[in-house]
Write a protein that holds these residues in place. Structure first.
Motif, PDB file in Angstrom:
ATOM      1  N   LEU A  70       0.571   4.956  14.963  1.00  0.00           N
ATOM      2  CA  LEU A  70      -0.002   5.614  13.788  1.00  0.00           C
ATOM      3  C   LEU A  70       1.005   6.567  13.189  1.00  0.00           C
ATOM      4  O   LEU A  70       1.755   7.218  13.924  1.00  0.00           O
ATOM      5  N   THR A  71       0.963   6.674  11.867  1.00  0.00           N
ATOM      6  CA  THR A  71       1.674   7.750  11.189  1.00  0.00           C
ATOM      7  C   THR A  71       0.917   8.103   9.916  1.00  0.00           C
ATOM      8  O   THR A  71       0.097   7.315   9.442  1.00  0.00           O
ATOM      9  N   THR A  72       1.163   9.294   9.411  1.00  0.00           N
ATOM     10  CA  THR A  72       0.511   9.746   8.181  1.00  0.00           C
ATOM     11  C   THR A  72       1.584  10.079   7.153  1.00  0.00           C
ATOM     12  O   THR A  72       2.519  10.830   7.446  1.00  0.00           O
ATOM     13  N   VAL A  73       1.444   9.488   5.993  1.00  0.00           N
ATOM     14  CA  VAL A  73       2.399   9.693   4.903  1.00  0.00           C
ATOM     15  C   VAL A  73       1.744  10.599   3.862  1.00  0.00           C
ATOM     16  O   VAL A  73       0.637  10.309   3.396  1.00  0.00           O
ATOM     17  N   VAL A  74       2.399  11.695   3.534  1.00  0.00           N
ATOM     18  CA  VAL A  74       1.970  12.513   2.401  1.00  0.00           C
ATOM     19  C   VAL A  74       3.130  12.502   1.407  1.00  0.00           C
ATOM     20  O   VAL A  74       4.165  13.130   1.656  1.00  0.00           O
ATOM     21  N   PRO A  75       2.983  11.766   0.321  1.00  0.00           N
ATOM     22  CA  PRO A  75       4.098  11.608  -0.621  1.00  0.00           C
ATOM     23  C   PRO A  75       4.629  12.962  -1.095  1.00  0.00           C
ATOM     24  O   PRO A  75       3.854  13.872  -1.397  1.00  0.00           O
ATOM     25  N   GLY A  76       5.945  13.080  -1.109  1.00  0.00           N
ATOM     26  CA  GLY A  76       6.577  14.338  -1.509  1.00  0.00           C
ATOM     27  C   GLY A  76       6.811  15.279  -0.340  1.00  0.00           C
ATOM     28  O   GLY A  76       7.643  16.180  -0.421  1.00  0.00           O
ATOM     29  N   MET A 134       0.828  -1.201   0.000  1.00  0.00           N
ATOM     30  CA  MET A 134       0.000   0.000   0.000  1.00  0.00           C
ATOM     31  C   MET A 134       0.865   1.254   0.000  1.00  0.00           C
ATOM     32  O   MET A 134       0.595   2.215  -0.730  1.00  0.00           O
ATOM     33  N   ASN A 135       1.917   1.236   0.838  1.00  0.00           N
ATOM     34  CA  ASN A 135       2.827   2.376   0.909  1.00  0.00           C
ATOM     35  C   ASN A 135       3.429   2.669  -0.463  1.00  0.00           C
ATOM     36  O   ASN A 135       3.461   3.816  -0.912  1.00  0.00           O
ATOM     37  N   ARG A 136       3.874   1.624  -1.135  1.00  0.00           N
ATOM     38  CA  ARG A 136       4.484   1.806  -2.456  1.00  0.00           C
ATOM     39  C   ARG A 136       3.479   2.427  -3.436  1.00  0.00           C
ATOM     40  O   ARG A 136       3.807   3.337  -4.193  1.00  0.00           O
ATOM     41  N   GLU A 137       2.222   1.964  -3.389  1.00  0.00           N
ATOM     42  CA  GLU A 137       1.227   2.449  -4.353  1.00  0.00           C
ATOM     43  C   GLU A 137       0.800   3.896  -4.056  1.00  0.00           C
ATOM     44  O   GLU A 137       0.583   4.671  -4.978  1.00  0.00           O
ATOM     45  N   VAL A 138       0.641   4.256  -2.768  1.00  0.00           N
ATOM     46  CA  VAL A 138       0.264   5.649  -2.484  1.00  0.00           C
ATOM     47  C   VAL A 138       1.383   6.606  -2.886  1.00  0.00           C
ATOM     48  O   VAL A 138       1.108   7.715  -3.361  1.00  0.00           O
ATOM     49  N   VAL A 139       2.642   6.181  -2.708  1.00  0.00           N
ATOM     50  CA  VAL A 139       3.755   7.032  -3.139  1.00  0.00           C
ATOM     51  C   VAL A 139       3.708   7.176  -4.660  1.00  0.00           C
ATOM     52  O   VAL A 139       3.863   8.270  -5.199  1.00  0.00           O
ATOM     53  N   ARG A 140       3.422   6.068  -5.344  1.00  0.00           N
ATOM     54  CA  ARG A 140       3.363   6.107  -6.811  1.00  0.00           C
ATOM     55  C   ARG A 140       2.245   7.032  -7.301  1.00  0.00           C
ATOM     56  O   ARG A 140       2.419   7.801  -8.232  1.00  0.00           O
ATOM     57  N   GLN A 141       1.082   6.972  -6.622  1.00  0.00           N
ATOM     58  CA  GLN A 141      -0.065   7.781  -7.047  1.00  0.00           C
ATOM     59  C   GLN A 141      -0.130   9.149  -6.346  1.00  0.00           C
ATOM     60  O   GLN A 141      -1.021   9.946  -6.622  1.00  0.00           O
ATOM     61  N   ARG A 189      13.470  10.617   6.790  1.00  0.00           N
ATOM     62  CA  ARG A 189      13.432  10.154   5.414  1.00  0.00           C
ATOM     63  C   ARG A 189      14.779   9.547   5.057  1.00  0.00           C
ATOM     64  O   ARG A 189      15.826  10.112   5.378  1.00  0.00           O
ATOM     65  N   ARG A 190      14.757   8.383   4.422  1.00  0.00           N
ATOM     66  CA  ARG A 190      16.011   7.758   3.982  1.00  0.00           C
ATOM     67  C   ARG A 190      16.258   8.153   2.536  1.00  0.00           C
ATOM     68  O   ARG A 190      15.458   7.816   1.660  1.00  0.00           O
ATOM     69  N   PRO A 191      17.342   8.873   2.279  1.00  0.00           N
ATOM     70  CA  PRO A 191      17.597   9.301   0.894  1.00  0.00           C
ATOM     71  C   PRO A 191      17.655   8.113  -0.070  1.00  0.00           C
ATOM     72  O   PRO A 191      17.322   8.245  -1.247  1.00  0.00           O
ATOM     73  N   ASP A 192      18.061   6.946   0.459  1.00  0.00           N
ATOM     74  CA  ASP A 192      18.196   5.768  -0.420  1.00  0.00           C
ATOM     75  C   ASP A 192      16.960   4.865  -0.319  1.00  0.00           C
ATOM     76  O   ASP A 192      17.009   3.700  -0.721  1.00  0.00           O
ATOM     77  N   CYS A 193      15.832   5.386   0.208  1.00  0.00           N
ATOM     78  CA  CYS A 193      14.621   4.568   0.319  1.00  0.00           C
ATOM     79  C   CYS A 193      14.227   4.039  -1.068  1.00  0.00           C
ATOM     80  O   CYS A 193      14.161   4.796  -2.033  1.00  0.00           O
ATOM     81  N   ALA A 194      13.959   2.745  -1.128  1.00  0.00           N
ATOM     82  CA  ALA A 194      13.640   2.115  -2.415  1.00  0.00           C
ATOM     83  C   ALA A 194      12.287   2.587  -2.945  1.00  0.00           C
ATOM     84  O   ALA A 194      11.987   2.433  -4.127  1.00  0.00           O
ATOM     85  N   VAL A 195      11.431   3.161  -2.065  1.00  0.00           N
ATOM     86  CA  VAL A 195      10.095   3.580  -2.493  1.00  0.00           C
ATOM     87  C   VAL A 195      10.033   5.087  -2.789  1.00  0.00           C
ATOM     88  O   VAL A 195       9.556   5.485  -3.841  1.00  0.00           O
ATOM     89  N   CYS A 196      10.490   5.908  -1.830  1.00  0.00           N
ATOM     90  CA  CYS A 196      10.310   7.363  -2.016  1.00  0.00           C
ATOM     91  C   CYS A 196      11.616   8.101  -2.263  1.00  0.00           C
ATOM     92  O   CYS A 196      11.603   9.322  -2.414  1.00  0.00           O
ATOM     93  N   GLY A 197      12.764   7.377  -2.247  1.00  0.00           N
ATOM     94  CA  GLY A 197      14.054   8.035  -2.413  1.00  0.00           C
ATOM     95  C   GLY A 197      14.355   8.424  -3.852  1.00  0.00           C
ATOM     96  O   GLY A 197      13.586   8.113  -4.772  1.00  0.00           O
ATOM     97  N   GLN A 198      15.487   9.092  -4.039  1.00  0.00           N
ATOM     98  CA  GLN A 198      15.917   9.478  -5.392  1.00  0.00           C
ATOM     99  C   GLN A 198      16.553   8.249  -6.039  1.00  0.00           C
ATOM    100  O   GLN A 198      17.577   7.771  -5.560  1.00  0.00           O
ATOM    101  N   CYS A 201       8.194   7.963   3.983  1.00  0.00           N
ATOM    102  CA  CYS A 201       7.170   6.951   3.759  1.00  0.00           C
ATOM    103  C   CYS A 201       7.392   5.795   4.728  1.00  0.00           C
ATOM    104  O   CYS A 201       8.357   5.773   5.488  1.00  0.00           O
ATOM    105  N   LEU A 202       6.502   4.835   4.707  1.00  0.00           N
ATOM    106  CA  LEU A 202       6.595   3.708   5.637  1.00  0.00           C
ATOM    107  C   LEU A 202       7.862   2.888   5.398  1.00  0.00           C
ATOM    108  O   LEU A 202       8.447   2.340   6.334  1.00  0.00           O
ATOM    109  N   ALA A 203       8.299   2.836   4.139  1.00  0.00           N
ATOM    110  CA  ALA A 203       9.496   2.051   3.822  1.00  0.00           C
ATOM    111  C   ALA A 203      10.772   2.753   4.289  1.00  0.00           C
ATOM    112  O   ALA A 203      11.817   2.105   4.418  1.00  0.00           O
TER     113      ALA A 203
END
Ligand SMILES: [Zn+2]
Length: 252
Positions: free
Chosen positions: A166-172, A143-150, A242-251, A176-178
């Protein structure tokens, strides 16, 4: 955000939601935003059932609910949307009826499936915001991967024994959870000890986070993890980095 025609508040809405429209910084505009919102809740058990019930009560216009399977006796200590007479029958046949008893105007899309690679793009695409209540960690990471994607906000809820988080992720805008869990924690359990009151507490907090994000109210848990332990009533907030090398939300 999905594009749907904007529905104004009616006098019937004002009669029902008057008490919450008195909340400062919420008002008619906040209520109108809830009415026009679509929320996807993954699993409608102890936590997600309470999220759904509170969002239906608050006047969120549309709920997309995904949960496979039938009601079991051991669900009933915490899955308050379910009833004893429904044991052995599909949860998704009962949940919409129970929610519409509370709010007949609610638009519910029941999906008798759990999230998978095959359905997640479509289900997240149905919503303005997602609440993740699945006890299966692989579903949370998916789910985390898909919300970041969308680019959609996610409220993530979890519990164990007398504890919740609890935590709230707002992509960008947030980690993220990952960033926190690059892979499934080895200690994560699919079946675990818990009281219904703990599930309900996590669900109410998750519903309030969803309302805040949808209505632009207060300060959601952006980049923060709330943890509580009801054994001694301890509540804590900790920053998530935030992990700069995060596989989901990183660069990458
Ligand atoms: Zn990340």
């Amino acid at each position: 955000m999905t594009t749907r025609p904007d529905k104004p508040l009616t006098d019937a809405d004002r009669a029902i939601y008057e008490w919450q429209m008195w909340v400062s910084s919420f008002g008619e505009e906040g209520q109108r935003r809830l009415k026009n919102a679509s929320v996807f809740i993954s699993r409608v058990g102890g936590v997600g059932g309470m999220v759904a019930y509170e969002l239906a009560a608050a006047g969120v216009g549309r709920l997309v609910l995904a949960h496979a399977g039938n009601v079991r006796p051991d669900d009933l200590n915490r899955q308050l949307l379910m009833t004893h007479d429904w044991i052995g029958r599909p949860r998704m046949d009962l949940a919409p009826r129970r929610l519409r008893e509370l709010n007949p105007s609610l638009d519910v899309l029941p999906v008798p499936e759990n999230v998978t690679e095959a359905n997640i793009e479509r289900l997240v695409g149905e919503a303005d915001l997602v609440v993740n209540c699945a006890p299966v960690f692989s579903e949370r990471l998916l789910m985390n991967r898909e919300v970041v994607r969308q680019g959609k906000p996610l409220v993530d809820c979890a519990m164990y024994e007398l504890e919740g988080q609890l935590t709230t992720v707002v992509p960008g805008r947030t980690p993220c959870l990952a960033c926190l869990y690059p892979s499934e924690p080895p200690t994560w359990q699919r079946r675990f000890p818990v009281f219904g009151a703990v599930a309900g507490m996590v669900g109410c907090l998750g519903a309030m986070e969803a309302i805040k994000v949808l209505a632009g109210l207060g300060e959601p848990l952006l980049g923060q993890m709330l943890t509580f332990d009801l054994r001694d009533m301890t509540f804590r907030k900790a920053a998530i980095r935030r992990r700069p090398d995060c596989a989901v939300c990183g660069q990458h």
